[in-house]
Scaffold this active site. Structure first.
Site, PDB file in Angstrom:
ATOM      1  N   THR A 137       3.982  17.619 -14.532  1.00  0.00           N
ATOM      2  CA  THR A 137       4.609  17.020 -13.362  1.00  0.00           C
ATOM      3  C   THR A 137       4.438  17.896 -12.131  1.00  0.00           C
ATOM      4  O   THR A 137       4.301  19.114 -12.236  1.00  0.00           O
ATOM      5  CB  THR A 137       6.130  16.857 -13.584  1.00  0.00           C
ATOM      6  OG1 THR A 137       6.725  18.163 -13.689  1.00  0.00           O
ATOM      7  CG2 THR A 137       6.430  16.078 -14.833  1.00  0.00           C
ATOM      8  N   GLY A 155       4.586  20.277  -9.137  1.00  0.00           N
ATOM      9  CA  GLY A 155       3.992  21.579  -8.859  1.00  0.00           C
ATOM     10  C   GLY A 155       3.313  22.199 -10.054  1.00  0.00           C
ATOM     11  O   GLY A 155       2.302  22.899  -9.924  1.00  0.00           O
ATOM     12  N   LYS A 200      11.446  11.354 -12.542  1.00  0.00           N
ATOM     13  CA  LYS A 200      10.047  11.311 -12.965  1.00  0.00           C
ATOM     14  C   LYS A 200       9.898  11.329 -14.482  1.00  0.00           C
ATOM     15  O   LYS A 200       9.048  10.662 -15.034  1.00  0.00           O
ATOM     16  CB  LYS A 200       9.241  12.444 -12.334  1.00  0.00           C
ATOM     17  CG  LYS A 200       9.838  13.831 -12.420  1.00  0.00           C
ATOM     18  CD  LYS A 200       8.943  14.826 -11.689  1.00  0.00           C
ATOM     19  CE  LYS A 200       9.543  16.231 -11.708  1.00  0.00           C
ATOM     20  NZ  LYS A 200      10.533  16.400 -10.629  1.00  0.00           N
ATOM     21  N   ASP A 222      19.097  20.907 -11.874  1.00  0.00           N
ATOM     22  CA  ASP A 222      18.074  20.152 -12.606  1.00  0.00           C
ATOM     23  C   ASP A 222      18.723  19.074 -13.473  1.00  0.00           C
ATOM     24  O   ASP A 222      19.771  19.305 -14.074  1.00  0.00           O
ATOM     25  CB  ASP A 222      17.273  21.106 -13.494  1.00  0.00           C
ATOM     26  CG  ASP A 222      15.876  20.598 -13.790  1.00  0.00           C
ATOM     27  OD1 ASP A 222      15.711  19.371 -13.905  1.00  0.00           O
ATOM     28  OD2 ASP A 222      14.964  21.430 -13.924  1.00  0.00           O
ATOM     29  N   LYS A 261      17.003  19.062 -30.091  1.00  0.00           N
ATOM     30  CA  LYS A 261      17.645  18.256 -31.128  1.00  0.00           C
ATOM     31  C   LYS A 261      16.625  17.846 -32.188  1.00  0.00           C
ATOM     32  O   LYS A 261      16.928  17.845 -33.391  1.00  0.00           O
ATOM     33  CB  LYS A 261      18.277  17.008 -30.501  1.00  0.00           C
ATOM     34  CG  LYS A 261      18.836  16.038 -31.527  1.00  0.00           C
ATOM     35  CD  LYS A 261      19.492  14.839 -30.878  1.00  0.00           C
ATOM     36  CE  LYS A 261      20.009  13.873 -31.944  1.00  0.00           C
ATOM     37  NZ  LYS A 261      20.801  12.759 -31.376  1.00  0.00           N
ATOM     38  N   TYR A 304      25.086  51.858 -31.247  1.00  0.00           N
ATOM     39  CA  TYR A 304      26.134  51.485 -32.200  1.00  0.00           C
ATOM     40  C   TYR A 304      27.362  51.056 -31.421  1.00  0.00           C
ATOM     41  O   TYR A 304      27.395  51.150 -30.182  1.00  0.00           O
ATOM     42  CB  TYR A 304      26.471  52.647 -33.155  1.00  0.00           C
ATOM     43  CG  TYR A 304      26.867  53.936 -32.462  1.00  0.00           C
ATOM     44  CD1 TYR A 304      28.197  54.177 -32.092  1.00  0.00           C
ATOM     45  CD2 TYR A 304      25.914  54.911 -32.176  1.00  0.00           C
ATOM     46  CE1 TYR A 304      28.556  55.350 -31.448  1.00  0.00           C
ATOM     47  CE2 TYR A 304      26.277  56.090 -31.536  1.00  0.00           C
ATOM     48  CZ  TYR A 304      27.603  56.301 -31.174  1.00  0.00           C
ATOM     49  OH  TYR A 304      27.957  57.460 -30.540  1.00  0.00           O
ATOM     50  N   HIS A 336      38.534  57.578 -24.601  1.00  0.00           N
ATOM     51  CA  HIS A 336      38.780  56.531 -25.590  1.00  0.00           C
ATOM     52  C   HIS A 336      39.796  55.507 -25.093  1.00  0.00           C
ATOM     53  O   HIS A 336      40.770  55.174 -25.760  1.00  0.00           O
ATOM     54  CB  HIS A 336      39.222  57.137 -26.924  1.00  0.00           C
ATOM     55  CG  HIS A 336      38.155  57.952 -27.575  1.00  0.00           C
ATOM     56  ND1 HIS A 336      38.366  58.706 -28.699  1.00  0.00           N
ATOM     57  CD2 HIS A 336      36.854  58.129 -27.253  1.00  0.00           C
ATOM     58  CE1 HIS A 336      37.251  59.327 -29.044  1.00  0.00           C
ATOM     59  NE2 HIS A 336      36.325  58.978 -28.173  1.00  0.00           N
ATOM     60  N   GLY A 382      34.651  65.797 -22.919  1.00  0.00           N
ATOM     61  CA  GLY A 382      33.902  64.662 -23.440  1.00  0.00           C
ATOM     62  C   GLY A 382      34.366  63.328 -22.902  1.00  0.00           C
ATOM     63  O   GLY A 382      33.951  62.279 -23.389  1.00  0.00           O
TER      64      GLY A 382
END
Length: 308
Positions: free
Chosen positions: A33, A35, A65, A125, A137, A215, A275, A304
């Site tokens: 279709t 373009g 279309k 669309d 489907k 992880y 934490h 840490g």
């Protein structure tokens, strides 16, 4: 079943000419279709216009279309159902074996500064999602692609075994439904905001994979980092890592928590999180002063930890 037929209509044209050429060499008749058809023609790919298949012109500036029985009959018919095949023959409808469609760039459009509601709505669309959903489907028989990253695998399977496996078709169909669901979620969010609705009866959100993680919260758990397509620019998801090893689940989670806390302040402020628990929060005349207070609050737990 007759000849093999592929339907191609894409907004993202990355690799589409090369893909279509490979399909043509494999014996596919290409239907396209607008373009996409022009791009394929310019690339030297033999192509049939959608109007030549439907016998009906593209109308309403291309809004209508592909919404036609000669298209959707070819997408939804069962290959092994005699009554379906008889109806196709009676109505001169060709089976479509492969569909390659991606949608109007709605997300890209609404990301542009100053985009108007008219521009946004014009990039919703209609025919594309209908074709994708019908093909997905019917993935028992049809190969449907929405992502250029999958082109090569499909070509290889056709070269090696003259078709794709059911496993591949099912994986591709699942990707299609994720794609259309995400697309509709973005539209729903945009239209809800446009209408000024603050408490909609349903809220659907969508996220995109930013990176896989080594992880999860613990070493034996799997994890991945997802972000909203139009999330806050002032967030960990929008940040750029400058150096160091890959961030872990806990690093990202703590960084986000620290950032959310420090955003509450207008004066110079610092936060330490370990934490998911703040172990120090301080405000001062400048950032150095604020950080000093944070460190003094708990110089043990901050080791840490994450600083914002």
């Amino acid at each position: 079943m007759g000849k093999k037929r592929a339907l191609i209509s894409v907004s993202n044209k990355d690799g589409i000419v090369e893909f279509a050429k490979e399909l043509a060499e494999l014996g596919f008749e290409i239907v396209s279709t607008g373009g996409t058809k022009n791009a394929l023609k310019e690339g030297g790919v033999p192509v049939i216009g959608i109007s030549d298949v439907t016998g009906f012109p593209e109308i309403l500036e291309g809004r209508v279309k592909t919404l036609h029985p000669k298209i959707h009959g070819g997408l939804l018919a069962k290959y092994d159902d005699p009554s379906h095949q008889a109806q196709l023959a009676e109505n001169e409808i060709e089976q479509i074996e492969l569909v390659c469609v991606n949608l109007y760039p709605f997300k890209e459009t609404i990301s542009k500064p100053g985009v108007t509601a008219e521009d946004a709505i014009e990039n919703i669309d209609i025919g594309g999602p209908a074709m994708l959903r019908a093909s997905a489907k019917n993935h028992q028989y049809i190969t449907v692609l929405v992502d250029p990253a999958d082109y090569q695998q499909v070509i290889e399977e056709y070269k090696n075994q003259n078709g794709t496996t059911l496993e591949t078709r099912r994986l591709l169909a699942a990707k299609v439904f994720r794609h259309t669901a995400s697309y509709d979620a973005l539209i729903a969010e945009y239209m809800t905001n446009l209408a000024g609705e603050e408490q909609p009866e349903k809220m659907t959100v969508t996220y995109e994979l930013k990176q896989s993680l080594r992880y999860g919260e613990n070493p034996h758990q799997k994890a991945a980092f997802y972000q909203k397509p139009h999330g806050s620019a002032f967030s960990v998801a929008a940040a750029e890592q400058l150096h160091g090893k890959e961030l872990s689940y806990n690093n990202i989670n703590d960084a986000n928590a620290a950032l959310q806390i420090v955003k509450e302040f207008t004066e110079p402020a610092a936060v330490a999180v370990k934490h998911m628990n703040p172990c120090g929060v301080g405000a001062g005349k400048d950032i150095f002063d604020a950080f000093g207070k944070v460190f003094e609050a708990d110089p043990v737990s901050i080791f840490g930890g994450i600083i914002a």
